[in-house]
Write an enzyme that holds these catalytic residues in place. Structure first.
Site, mmCIF file in Angstrom:
data_model
loop_
_atom_site.group_PDB
_atom_site.id
_atom_site.type_symbol
_atom_site.label_atom_id
_atom_site.label_comp_id
_atom_site.label_asym_id
_atom_site.label_seq_id
_atom_site.Cartn_x
_atom_site.Cartn_y
_atom_site.Cartn_z
ATOM 1 N N GLY A 247 0.818 -1.327 -0.285
ATOM 2 C CA GLY A 247 0.096 -0.017 -0.050
ATOM 3 C C GLY A 247 0.960 1.284 -0.067
ATOM 4 N N CYS A 248 0.404 2.194 -0.473
ATOM 5 C CA CYS A 248 1.260 3.486 -0.799
ATOM 6 C C CYS A 248 1.625 4.054 0.732
ATOM 7 C CB CYS A 248 0.325 4.636 -1.299
ATOM 8 S SG CYS A 248 -1.342 5.120 -0.800
ATOM 9 N N HIS A 249 0.809 4.476 1.537
ATOM 10 C CA HIS A 249 1.170 4.942 2.993
ATOM 11 C C HIS A 249 2.113 3.811 3.789
ATOM 12 C CE1 HIS A 249 -1.654 8.072 3.048
ATOM 13 N NE2 HIS A 249 -2.735 7.353 2.805
ATOM 14 N N TYR B 53 8.171 9.974 -1.662
ATOM 15 C CA TYR B 53 8.191 9.179 -2.921
ATOM 16 C C TYR B 53 6.679 9.634 -3.591
ATOM 17 C CZ TYR B 53 5.475 6.240 0.537
ATOM 18 O OH TYR B 53 4.672 5.817 1.567
#
Length: 308
Positions: free
Chosen positions: A114-116, A279
């Protein structure tokens, strides 16, 4: 020539993956016509006839797609939350360790982080693995993201010609402390307690800045040794340690937009420090990470068709 099917190509992540694959000479993307893209049997046929399937779907639909695959040679790269804590799937973060890389190389089932979670894990897992912090430590995490991470509806809301005033300022969410990324943050980092997690979406398209604050007393090594752990962990791949990502007294959260790499840094003083990861939530935090896993399966170079 490998055939790739993107199940859920119409979503933000699916579209970005499709755009990237258009430049591959050794890939043929196959797809379903609009009228059958949600037809179970049509999807079953496509999933079993491809070499590699990207799942860019809600969790329930991703689980259904996996259940439809009967061809043991099909490689599945799932971008949903559904299988990130499933031990039968490789966790698609190769920079964490040789073990992670080797499992991606050998597995036909890969779950994209996941991004987080990517930023939190990149910061915390090396410290736990190197006994620099106790796995029972009570962590907190602040994560600032661009609105593209919310998908098509959120993008439309933010980019509407006459949008609501609430979109003009940063907005915190995940208020119930039940964000869907928390389970993988705990499992992959090797910690015992869920962190207090504060995600915030702001009025810019893409980019992410994840911060983990700590008291120096929570660390078992001096700050310089903490920096060395990151330098030794992230020697290859898309994650890299930098002495400073600050612009004067500020860190800009959108600088990595359009880039698939991740920057790690450490700030603070003798009493309190902050660990930072910067990022693109659509890069290392989504489609870039998925394509990175594809490149590993195809034995391509790390930066092949990635923006670094």
């Amino acid at each position: 020539m490998k055939t790739v099917f993107i199940d859920g190509k119409e979503g933000t992540t699916g579209l970005r993956i499709f755009e990237r694959l258009e430049n591959y000479k050794d890939i043929k993307v196959i797809s379903l016509p609009e009228e059958t893209r949600k037809d179970r049997e049509a999807r079953r046929e496509m999933l079993n006839s491809c070499d590699i399937a990207f799942l860019c779907l809600p969790d329930a639909a991703a689980k259904e797609s996996v259940s439809l695959v009967e061809n043991e040679n099909v490689i599945i790269i799932d971008t949903s939350t559904a299988h990130r804590c499933d031990g039968s799937f490789a966790y698609g973060f190769p920079e964490l360790s040789e073990k992670h890389l080797e499992k991606i190389q050998s597995s036909k089932r890969i779950a994209v982080p996941g991004c987080h979670a990517s930023g939190f894990i990149a910061l915390v897992e090396p410290l736990v693995a190197n006994a620099a912090v106790d796995k029972n430590t009570l962590f907190s995490c602040h994560s600032l993201t661009g609105y593209s991470g919310g998908g098509k509806k959120m993008i439309a809301d933010y980019e509407a010609f006459e949008r609501e005033k609430k979109y003009d300022a940063p907005r915190q969410y995940g208020l119930t402390q039940e964000h869907k990324h928390i389970p993988e943050m705990v499992k992959i980092s090797g910690i015992e307690n869920a962190p207090v997690f504060c995600p915030i979406v702001a009025d810019y398209y893409s980019g992410m800045l994840v911060t983990v604050p700590l008291f120096a007393s929570q660390l078992k090594y001096p700050v310089e040794e903490i920096k060395n752990i990151y330098k030794n962990t992230y020697k290859n791949g898309l994650v890299r340690f930098t002495d400073s990502m600050a612009d004067g007294a500020f860190i800009d959260s959108n600088i990595m937009s359009g880039n698939d790499a991740m920057e790690i840094s450490v700030y603070g003083n003798e009493e309190r420090i902050i660990l930072t990861a910067r990022y693109d939530n659509l890069g290392k935090g989504a489609s870039g990470a998925a394509v990175e896993c594809l490149n590993i399966k195809l034995n391509n170079e790390w930066d092949y068709h990635l923006n670094v």
